[in-house]
Design an enzyme around this catalytic site. Structure first.
Site, PDB file in Angstrom:
ATOM      1  N   HIS A 200       0.821  -1.213   0.000  1.00  0.00           N
ATOM      2  CA  HIS A 200       0.000   0.000   0.000  1.00  0.00           C
ATOM      3  C   HIS A 200       0.852   1.260   0.000  1.00  0.00           C
ATOM      4  O   HIS A 200       0.398   2.325  -0.410  1.00  0.00           O
ATOM      5  CB  HIS A 200      -1.016  -0.045   1.139  1.00  0.00           C
ATOM      6  N   GLU A 440     -10.495 -11.441  -4.227  1.00  0.00           N
ATOM      7  CA  GLU A 440      -9.052 -11.273  -4.014  1.00  0.00           C
ATOM      8  C   GLU A 440      -8.464 -12.435  -3.221  1.00  0.00           C
ATOM      9  O   GLU A 440      -7.302 -12.413  -2.834  1.00  0.00           O
ATOM     10  CB  GLU A 440      -8.750  -9.934  -3.356  1.00  0.00           C
ATOM     11  N   ASP A 464      -4.013  -8.735  -4.041  1.00  0.00           N
ATOM     12  CA  ASP A 464      -4.145  -9.812  -3.062  1.00  0.00           C
ATOM     13  C   ASP A 464      -4.383 -11.160  -3.729  1.00  0.00           C
ATOM     14  O   ASP A 464      -3.905 -12.187  -3.248  1.00  0.00           O
ATOM     15  CB  ASP A 464      -5.285  -9.501  -2.079  1.00  0.00           C
ATOM     16  N   CYS A 511      -9.622  -3.847  -9.776  1.00  0.00           N
ATOM     17  CA  CYS A 511      -9.123  -2.639  -9.112  1.00  0.00           C
ATOM     18  C   CYS A 511      -7.724  -2.845  -8.529  1.00  0.00           C
ATOM     19  O   CYS A 511      -7.217  -1.986  -7.825  1.00  0.00           O
ATOM     20  CB  CYS A 511     -10.100  -2.156  -8.046  1.00  0.00           C
TER      21      CYS A 511
HETATM   22  C1  PEP Z   1      -6.177  -5.677  -4.303  1.00  0.00           C
HETATM   23  O1  PEP Z   1      -5.906  -6.477  -3.405  1.00  0.00           O
HETATM   24  O2  PEP Z   1      -5.860  -5.850  -5.488  1.00  0.00           O
HETATM   25  C2  PEP Z   1      -6.890  -4.420  -3.986  1.00  0.00           C
HETATM   26  C3  PEP Z   1      -7.277  -3.600  -4.935  1.00  0.00           C
HETATM   27  O3  PEP Z   1      -7.042  -4.118  -2.668  1.00  0.00           O
HETATM   28  P1  PEP Z   1      -5.840  -3.539  -1.778  1.00  0.00           P
HETATM   29  O4  PEP Z   1      -4.692  -3.220  -2.700  1.00  0.00           O
HETATM   30  O5  PEP Z   1      -6.348  -2.319  -1.107  1.00  0.00           O
HETATM   31  O6  PEP Z   1      -5.544  -4.664  -0.850  1.00  0.00           O
HETATM   32 MG    MG Z   2      -6.816  -6.223  -1.467  1.00  0.00          MG
END
Ligand code: PEP
Ligand code: MG
Length: 590
Positions: A200, A440, A464, A511
């Site tokens: 993140h 995910e 994920d 996403c």
């Molecule tokens: C992902 O896991 O791809 C996602 C979009 O969620 P995050 O990156 O916030 O875990």
């Molecule tokens: Mg995620």
């Protein structure tokens, strides 16, 4: 002792996290175990040293109380209980009198005295049979590092929010909450020893358009505050004391990028449509209401992922229902009539909130929907706020980390009870608001057919999904090369998800970072997703590529990829396809 580094240009190679080039003086953030100075004091200095020690204890007490206040507000008094134990360490008469005796009688400096006594205590506790006592060793170490930082006057993460001059931050690691503190006008780039491309922190760097590199080994120990350094976020390189020739070379890369960005900006108001007429939704990932301006400027259609947990990480106190409602409403109103997918809380994993229990395997632990379902008070507050915001535009609600039908049904039951509550209170909301689940976790993809009847959409979280499918920690630079969303196993899970959704009339978005990666994006189009959501900074390039692509060719590409066995070969195949139709996107960085 730190070794002297040779003068002149030095290059550290790592992983490219966020594109761009930055050049400024280094600010080295200290973390981990600091070096403890050891010296003997004059008799006349001991009183002042005892006072210095006392002042460090008082400052640490205030610091802990502040964290405790934040956690109580966010998670309740029960979760904040751990800090009581931390405060007790600061009052431990036996421990403190031993430290003071070392300073007074043996004329030791406070850091050395404190470190020595704490270590003795912690080792004794570590060896205890009783688990409760062993846990106290961790408390002791935690408090001890706070006290030592006070005594050593080490710059800590909090400095990031009050910088006077532009800097390149070099640190062992940078957490998402540190990134949230960063003053974008002063932090021009950052470089870390550890970290992966879909952490993140990396995601935040891309959003903030801060050139960033990770996986630099021991760079943070070999660079000093005040050194000049250049961060190359395209190539994943940190250059310390760059020569004029190096600066000239990077100046040219910068110019090529600026020219490309200018060209891409012209697409802002064009549709995301392929040459053979497939209309995709190209949406943005955001973390807070302030990001809405970038969503508009990027030419994306609304928000495909609002990571709401950053409302917790960015602020001193957890937002209550009204504050959450205001935040969600601001985004929904600003984007209307375009949709805004609001994801419920995804704390845990690398988004640690002070006071949340730190699991041994945080990504496999108490995270996201698991926290929400075990804390219905927190969850209901958020659900009510999202429902209320839905009255002001096109909000959609999404649950993270769904792994079973039971979780989805339990979440939906709570949502329904919040709807009933609002109805009874006469508070407006959109009764037709769409509800979706993130896919995910491999189990969710495998049972997508059973999940689909309970949602209107899926959004594939490829960050994920890749991590959990391939057992590759998305944060770990040592296995970063294995975090491959183009792995055929991941592609098959995506294919299964799309097929299950189609059959039951649900739509599918992506996403994860894969959606904004020009080299991988053609595969997603070929696999038949309806929406791509990525950080606003990469939307123009994605649109440029989509508008030069034929869906029929992307489909053939995906079919070929699904017959291949190697992630690298699939990556190469997809990248060559993308490069053949949009070479500009790949040439600017080299
Ligand atoms: C992902 O896991 O791809 C996602 C979009 O969620 P995050 O990156 O916030 O875990
Ligand atoms: Mg995620």
């Amino acid at each position: 002792m730190q070794e002297r580094e040779p003068a002149g240009e030095r290059t550290f190679r790592g992983i490219a996290l966020a594109g761009g080039v930055a050049h400024a003086r280094v600010l080295r953030i200290s973390q981990g175990a600091p070096e403890i100075p050891q010296h003997t004091l004059d008799e006349s200095q001991t009183e002042a040293e005892l006072e210095r020690f006392q002042a460090a204890l008082v400052a640490t007490r205030h610091q802990i109380q502040e964290v405790q206040r934040r956690v109580t507000a966010a998670m309740g008094a029960q979760e904040a209980g751990i800090f009581e134990a931390h405060l007790l360490v600061l009052e431990d008469v036996a421990l403190l009198s031993q430290v003071k005796a070392l300073i007074r009688d043996q004329h030791r400096n406070a850091e050395f005295a404190f470190h020595q006594v704490v270590n003795r205590y912690a080792s004794a506790l570590d060896a205890a049979e009783d688990e409760y006592l062993r846990e106290r060793a961790a408390d002791l170490r935690d408090v001890s590092s706070r006290v030592l930082n006070q005594l050593l006057g080490l710059s800590s993460e909090s400095e990031l929010s009050r910088l006077r001059e532009p800097v390149v931050v070099v640190a062992h690691d940078i957490t998402p909450s540190m990134t949230a503190m960063i003053d974008r006008t002063k932090v021009l780039g950052f470089a870390t020893d550890v970290g992966g491309k879909t952490s993140h922190t990396a995601i935040m760097a891309r959003k903030l358009r801060i050139p960033a590199v990770a996986g630099l080994g021991d760079a943070s120990r070999r660079v000093q505050t005040g050194d000049y350094a250049l961060v190359d976020g395209h190539g994943g390189v940190l250059v310390v004391h760059p020569t004029d020739a190096t600066l000239f070379q990077y100046g040219q890369i910068r110019e090529r990028h600026a020219a490309l960005e200018q060209r891409l900006a012209d697409l802002r108001d064009q549709a995301a449509v392929t040459l053979d007429g497939t209309r995709l939704i190209l949406a943005s990932n955001i973390e807070e209401p302030a990001d809405v301006a970038a969503v508009r400027a990027s030419g994306s259609e609304g928000v495909g992922l609002f990571r709401t947990e950053f409302l917790w990480l960015n602020h001193a106190e957890a937002p209550d229902e009204e504050q959450q409602y205001q935040a969600y409403r601001t985004v929904v109103t600003a984007c209307a009539p375009a949709p805004v997918v609001i994801r419920t809380l995804d704390l845990g994993g690398d988004k640690a909130f002070p006071g949340l229990p730190v699991d041994a395997n945080p990504f496999l632990g108490w995270r996201a929907i698991r926290i929400s379902l075990s804390r219905p008070d927190l969850f209901r507050t958020q659900l009510r706020a999202i429902l209320r915001a839905s009255a002001h535009g096109c909000a959609k609600l999404m649950y993270p980390m769904i792994s079973s039908v039971e979780e989805l049904l339990a979440a939906n039951r709570l949502l329904e009870s919040c709807r009933n509550e609002l109805r009874a209170e006469g508070i407006a909301f959109d009764p037709t608001m769409e509800v979706g689940a993130m896919i995910e976790i491999p189990s969710a993809a495998l049972i997508a057919g059973a999940l689909a009847p309970h949602v209107q959409f899926f959004s594939l979280g490829t960050n994920d999904l890749t991590q959990y499918t391939l057992a590759v920690d998305r944060m770990n630079e040592r296995v970063a090369h294995l975090h491959a969303p183009t792995h055929p196993a991941v592609l098959r899970l995506i294919q299964m998800t799309v097929a299950a959704a189609r059959e039951r009339g649900a739509w599918v978005g992506v996403c994860g970072e894969m959606a904004g990666d020009p080299a991988a994006l053609p595969l997603l189009v070929g696999l038949g997703v309806d929406e791509l959501s990525a950080t606003p900074a990469v939307i123009p390039a994605a649109k440029f590529l989509l508008r030069r692509m034929r869906t029929s060719e992307a489909r053939e590409l995906a079919e070929r990829a699904l017959k291949m066995a190697s992630a690298d070969e699939i990556q190469k195949l997809s990248q060559e396809f993308a490069r053949s139709i949009a070479p500009e996107l790949f040439d600017a960085a080299s």
